[in-house]
Design a protein around this motif. Sequence first.
Motif, PDB file in Angstrom:
ATOM      1  N   LEU A 143      49.093 -27.363  -3.787  1.00  0.00           N
ATOM      2  CA  LEU A 143      48.556 -26.477  -4.820  1.00  0.00           C
ATOM      3  C   LEU A 143      48.702 -25.022  -4.379  1.00  0.00           C
ATOM      4  CD1 LEU A 143      47.079 -26.019  -7.481  1.00  0.00           C
ATOM      5  CD2 LEU A 143      44.911 -26.279  -6.252  1.00  0.00           C
ATOM      6  N   GLY A 144      48.447 -24.778  -3.094  1.00  0.00           N
ATOM      7  CA  GLY A 144      48.644 -23.436  -2.559  1.00  0.00           C
ATOM      8  C   GLY A 144      50.095 -22.999  -2.620  1.00  0.00           C
ATOM      9  N   LYS A 145      51.002 -23.938  -2.448  1.00  0.00           N
ATOM     10  CA  LYS A 145      52.431 -23.622  -2.483  1.00  0.00           C
ATOM     11  C   LYS A 145      52.893 -23.232  -3.886  1.00  0.00           C
ATOM     12  CE  LYS A 145      53.717 -24.414   1.803  1.00  0.00           C
ATOM     13  NZ  LYS A 145      54.322 -23.346   2.654  1.00  0.00           N
ATOM     14  N   VAL A 146      52.491 -24.011  -4.893  1.00  0.00           N
ATOM     15  CA  VAL A 146      52.948 -23.716  -6.257  1.00  0.00           C
ATOM     16  C   VAL A 146      52.210 -22.512  -6.853  1.00  0.00           C
ATOM     17  CG1 VAL A 146      53.630 -26.088  -6.745  1.00  0.00           C
ATOM     18  CG2 VAL A 146      51.321 -25.339  -7.321  1.00  0.00           C
ATOM     19  N   SER A 147      51.005 -22.207  -6.320  1.00  0.00           N
ATOM     20  CA  SER A 147      50.246 -21.064  -6.835  1.00  0.00           C
ATOM     21  C   SER A 147      50.757 -19.760  -6.259  1.00  0.00           C
ATOM     22  CB  SER A 147      48.758 -21.226  -6.493  1.00  0.00           C
ATOM     23  OG  SER A 147      48.228 -22.371  -7.125  1.00  0.00           O
TER      24      SER A 147
END
Length: 246
Positions: free
Chosen positions: A220-224
Amino acid sequence: MSIPKEPRQLMINLMYLVLTALLALNVSAEVMYAFFTLDKGIKNSNDIVENTNQTILNNIQKQADAYDNEENRAFLESALQAKALSDELATYVGELKEQLFEAAGGEDPKHPDQPKRIKDKDVTTRMFVGETGKEDGEGYVLEKKIMDTRAKLLEIVENDPTLAESIPLKIDDSFAEKSDAKSWTEFNFFQMPVAAVFPLLTKIQNDAKASSTAILNYFLGKVSGEEIKFDAFEPVISARKGYIIR
């Protein structure tokens, strides 16, 4: 047993240790029933974790759709793969619990959520440990599945050391220091009452789901995207004076 960082995981581990210690001192019906109370509590925790995982996965999907590119699609695919792996292990453990329930006599008329022979130690030994020296019990299959699932989860995140520390799904090899058991399977299942095995299996399901949570949060941190912090400023237009005249 490794010390988890999440308060809920720590509470579950401590409760199981306390009940196991009580079991060594007293095998009264009250202690047996306490294991099923613990099992119910972990099940409720599993439901919460599962809902959290689905919410995180939905957010990853939304971000990947909003910022559609090859990198985000790869992150989404990895997140889906991680959740599928943990779900697969949790489902397998659920099937083991059903088999144990039936092997222990099926439903108790007075306690429908419990099997009849909750104090039986032979049924768990036969089912999970098998014949001595042959390692043909279901416990050895479970042990291998836990190790394989952990390895695959870490492979998805390229063996990130921080995530490796935060993933609770693992085989605790400290049993050799605590007993004469020759394996993790023997330590956890040999001559262990049926009542004590149910919360142990449910905890493994919890570990699988919590491991999925850690990895889903990672993606989630990567896509955000990375958070940008502004710590230096340069004015483009600056007034010559610090006051305004009507």
